[in-house]
Design a protein around this motif. Structure first.
Motif, PDB file in Angstrom:
ATOM      1  N   SER A  28     -40.892 -42.655 -43.429  1.00 10.66           N
ATOM      2  CA  SER A  28     -39.923 -42.997 -44.460  1.00 10.66           C
ATOM      3  C   SER A  28     -39.063 -41.764 -44.710  1.00 10.66           C
ATOM      4  O   SER A  28     -39.363 -40.681 -44.199  1.00 10.66           O
ATOM      5  N   PRO A  29     -37.990 -41.882 -45.493  1.00 10.81           N
ATOM      6  CA  PRO A  29     -37.179 -40.701 -45.812  1.00 10.81           C
ATOM      7  C   PRO A  29     -37.983 -39.584 -46.469  1.00 10.81           C
ATOM      8  O   PRO A  29     -37.599 -38.418 -46.419  1.00 10.81           O
ATOM      9  N   SER A  30     -39.115 -39.954 -47.063  1.00 13.31           N
ATOM     10  CA  SER A  30     -39.923 -38.962 -47.778  1.00 13.31           C
ATOM     11  C   SER A  30     -40.959 -38.284 -46.902  1.00 13.31           C
ATOM     12  O   SER A  30     -41.494 -37.235 -47.265  1.00 13.31           O
ATOM     13  N   GLY A  31     -41.301 -38.876 -45.749  1.00 13.85           N
ATOM     14  CA  GLY A  31     -42.310 -38.287 -44.882  1.00 13.85           C
ATOM     15  C   GLY A  31     -43.158 -39.337 -44.194  1.00 13.85           C
ATOM     16  O   GLY A  31     -42.942 -40.548 -44.348  1.00 13.85           O
ATOM     17  N   LEU A  32     -44.152 -38.873 -43.420  1.00 10.81           N
ATOM     18  CA  LEU A  32     -45.049 -39.773 -42.704  1.00 10.81           C
ATOM     19  C   LEU A  32     -46.099 -40.353 -43.647  1.00 10.81           C
ATOM     20  O   LEU A  32     -46.660 -39.633 -44.475  1.00 10.81           O
ATOM     21  N   ARG A  33     -46.366 -41.655 -43.487  1.00 10.51           N
ATOM     22  CA  ARG A  33     -47.360 -42.329 -44.313  1.00 10.51           C
ATOM     23  C   ARG A  33     -48.310 -43.117 -43.421  1.00 10.51           C
ATOM     24  O   ARG A  33     -47.888 -43.715 -42.435  1.00 10.51           O
ATOM     25  N   TRP A  52     -34.702 -43.701 -54.346  1.00 13.25           N
ATOM     26  CA  TRP A  52     -34.061 -42.429 -54.666  1.00 13.25           C
ATOM     27  C   TRP A  52     -32.780 -42.657 -55.464  1.00 13.25           C
ATOM     28  O   TRP A  52     -32.019 -43.587 -55.184  1.00 13.25           O
ATOM     29  N   VAL A  53     -32.543 -41.806 -56.453  1.00 16.01           N
ATOM     30  CA  VAL A  53     -31.268 -41.828 -57.172  1.00 16.01           C
ATOM     31  C   VAL A  53     -30.165 -41.500 -56.159  1.00 16.01           C
ATOM     32  O   VAL A  53     -30.247 -40.487 -55.463  1.00 16.01           O
ATOM     33  N   PRO A  54     -29.139 -42.355 -56.018  1.00 15.62           N
ATOM     34  CA  PRO A  54     -28.072 -42.082 -55.042  1.00 15.62           C
ATOM     35  C   PRO A  54     -27.416 -40.729 -55.279  1.00 15.62           C
ATOM     36  O   PRO A  54     -27.227 -40.310 -56.427  1.00 15.62           O
ATOM     37  N   LYS A  74     -29.300 -30.365 -53.405  1.00 20.59           N
ATOM     38  CA  LYS A  74     -30.119 -31.293 -54.187  1.00 20.59           C
ATOM     39  C   LYS A  74     -31.337 -31.723 -53.375  1.00 20.59           C
ATOM     40  O   LYS A  74     -31.308 -31.794 -52.144  1.00 20.59           O
ATOM     41  N   HIS A  75     -32.390 -31.993 -54.083  1.00 23.79           N
ATOM     42  CA  HIS A  75     -33.641 -32.465 -53.479  1.00 23.79           C
ATOM     43  C   HIS A  75     -34.162 -33.627 -54.315  1.00 23.79           C
ATOM     44  O   HIS A  75     -34.046 -33.617 -55.535  1.00 23.79           O
ATOM     45  N   HIS A  76     -34.737 -34.604 -53.646  1.00 23.92           N
ATOM     46  CA  HIS A  76     -35.311 -35.749 -54.349  1.00 23.92           C
ATOM     47  C   HIS A  76     -36.829 -35.579 -54.472  1.00 23.92           C
ATOM     48  O   HIS A  76     -37.510 -35.249 -53.492  1.00 23.92           O
ATOM     49  N   CYS A  77     -37.331 -35.815 -55.665  1.00 22.16           N
ATOM     50  CA  CYS A  77     -38.778 -35.838 -55.876  1.00 22.16           C
ATOM     51  C   CYS A  77     -39.326 -37.090 -55.207  1.00 22.16           C
ATOM     52  O   CYS A  77     -38.827 -38.202 -55.429  1.00 22.16           O
ATOM     53  N   ARG A  78     -40.344 -36.920 -54.376  1.00 24.68           N
ATOM     54  CA  ARG A  78     -40.906 -38.056 -53.626  1.00 24.68           C
ATOM     55  C   ARG A  78     -41.707 -39.010 -54.506  1.00 24.68           C
ATOM     56  O   ARG A  78     -41.979 -40.133 -54.097  1.00 24.68           O
ATOM     57  N   ARG A  79     -42.044 -38.581 -55.704  1.00 20.73           N
ATOM     58  CA  ARG A  79     -42.814 -39.458 -56.590  1.00 20.73           C
ATOM     59  C   ARG A  79     -41.934 -40.258 -57.538  1.00 20.73           C
ATOM     60  O   ARG A  79     -42.149 -41.458 -57.734  1.00 20.73           O
ATOM     61  N   CYS A  80     -40.921 -39.608 -58.155  1.00 24.84           N
ATOM     62  CA  CYS A  80     -40.089 -40.310 -59.130  1.00 24.84           C
ATOM     63  C   CYS A  80     -38.711 -40.671 -58.592  1.00 24.84           C
ATOM     64  O   CYS A  80     -38.021 -41.512 -59.181  1.00 24.84           O
ATOM     65  N   GLY A  81     -38.279 -40.026 -57.494  1.00 25.66           N
ATOM     66  CA  GLY A  81     -37.002 -40.365 -56.878  1.00 25.66           C
ATOM     67  C   GLY A  81     -35.789 -39.720 -57.513  1.00 25.66           C
ATOM     68  O   GLY A  81     -34.660 -39.969 -57.086  1.00 25.66           O
ATOM     69  N   ARG A  82     -35.988 -38.866 -58.523  1.00 30.89           N
ATOM     70  CA  ARG A  82     -34.850 -38.227 -59.189  1.00 30.89           C
ATOM     71  C   ARG A  82     -34.374 -36.995 -58.412  1.00 30.89           C
ATOM     72  O   ARG A  82     -35.081 -36.475 -57.549  1.00 30.89           O
ATOM     73  N   CYS A  83     -33.150 -36.501 -58.754  1.00 31.51           N
ATOM     74  CA  CYS A  83     -32.524 -35.364 -58.067  1.00 31.51           C
ATOM     75  C   CYS A  83     -32.776 -34.059 -58.826  1.00 31.51           C
ATOM     76  O   CYS A  83     -32.619 -34.015 -60.049  1.00 31.51           O
ATOM     77  N   PHE A  84     -33.106 -33.013 -58.071  1.00 29.80           N
ATOM     78  CA  PHE A  84     -33.338 -31.701 -58.667  1.00 29.80           C
ATOM     79  C   PHE A  84     -32.813 -30.606 -57.752  1.00 29.80           C
ATOM     80  O   PHE A  84     -32.631 -30.820 -56.550  1.00 29.80           O
ATOM     81  N   CYS A  85     -32.613 -29.433 -58.327  1.00 31.73           N
ATOM     82  CA  CYS A  85     -32.318 -28.258 -57.515  1.00 31.73           C
ATOM     83  C   CYS A  85     -33.635 -27.757 -56.919  1.00 31.73           C
ATOM     84  O   CYS A  85     -34.723 -28.204 -57.308  1.00 31.73           O
ATOM     85  N   ASP A  86     -33.536 -26.807 -55.994  1.00 36.92           N
ATOM     86  CA  ASP A  86     -34.735 -26.310 -55.328  1.00 36.92           C
ATOM     87  C   ASP A  86     -35.705 -25.673 -56.316  1.00 36.92           C
ATOM     88  O   ASP A  86     -36.929 -25.829 -56.203  1.00 36.92           O
ATOM     89  N   LYS A  87     -35.179 -24.967 -57.311  1.00 34.27           N
ATOM     90  CA  LYS A  87     -36.023 -24.294 -58.288  1.00 34.27           C
ATOM     91  C   LYS A  87     -36.864 -25.288 -59.076  1.00 34.27           C
ATOM     92  O   LYS A  87     -38.027 -25.019 -59.401  1.00 34.27           O
TER      93      LYS A  87
END
Length: 241
Positions: A28-33, A52-54, A74-87
């Protein structure tokens, strides 16, 4: 005696426990499952991957409000799908409830939740699959039978074995109540000493009561009940999402 109750939502039908569970590796876009070949065989503790939030809807970090540009990605959290910076989304944590093979990127809030769930998978699930010994009564019967209760390896059934054998499908449990005994607050810790389940047997829409009291090695049985109480909370979360 005090009680702790966790109520789940309406049951869903799955095949019987004797049916083998095949696994497949998917990307998936988030990784292997590693997931069941048949979605009906998903663990009742599992969670679906979030949408994921577009990108166009998140011009800045949803935690610290830092604007994204060519340098700040930007990076998406694989659990909640929201956008964040790397920090704000730098940690890679195991996420067994979504069946990821490797640790995946998560935001700080989700990382804390996932770390607690990893402890459940590493410790409490082993306790549940190992089983505990209980005195078991079904329905209005006054007769108690000594049985070993354990969680099936696919996490979908409770197996109860004594002179007889029967199974309770977790998805058909409507309520679970862990009974405790011990001192009042300030006078010592409480100890789990029993459990009451309400479930719908296969082919029936009527609720059946199942009573379990700790027997033989009460320390092991009590630990099993505590683990089952934690499992019930995850079951409720899974059904509620």
């Amino acid at each position: 005696m005090s009680t702790h109750t966790v109520t789940s939502c309406a049951p869903i039908n799955t095949n019987m426990s004797a049916v083998p569970d095949g696994k497949k590796l998917v990307r998936s876009p988030s990784g292997l499952r590693m997931v069941p070949e048949n979605g009906a065989f998903n663990s009742p503790f599992s969670l679906d991957e979030p949408q994921w939030v577009p990108d166009k809807e998140c011009p800045k970090c949803m935690q610290c409000d830092t604007k994204f540009d060519f340098i700040t990605r930007k990076h998406h959290c694989r659990r909640c799908g929201r956008c964040f910076c790397d920090k704000c989304c730098s940690q890679k944590v195991s996420l067994p409830r979504m069946c990821f093979v490797d640790p995946v990127r998560q935001c700080a809030e989700c990382s804390l939740i996932s770390q607690k769930e990893v402890e459940f998978y590493d410790k409490q699930l082993k306790v549940l699959t190992a089983g505990g010994t209980f005195g078991v009564k079904v329905g209005s019967s006054e007769k108690s039978e000594t049985m070993v209760c354990r969680l099936s390896n696919n996490h979908r059934y409770l197996f109860l074995d004594g002179d007889s054998h029967f199974e309770v499908e977790l998805s058909r449990i409507s309520s679970m109540q862990v009974l405790t005994e011990g001192s009042t607050p300030g006078g010592g810790s409480l100890r789990a000493n029993g459990m009451v389940l309400q479930y719908k047997p296969p082919g029936s829409q009527n609720l059946q009561d199942l009573y379990m009291d700790t027997a033989d090695d009460k320390r092991v049985s009590s630990a099993w009940l505590v683990a089952m109480h934690k499992a019930a909370k995850l079951l409720y979360e899974s059904k509620d999402q």
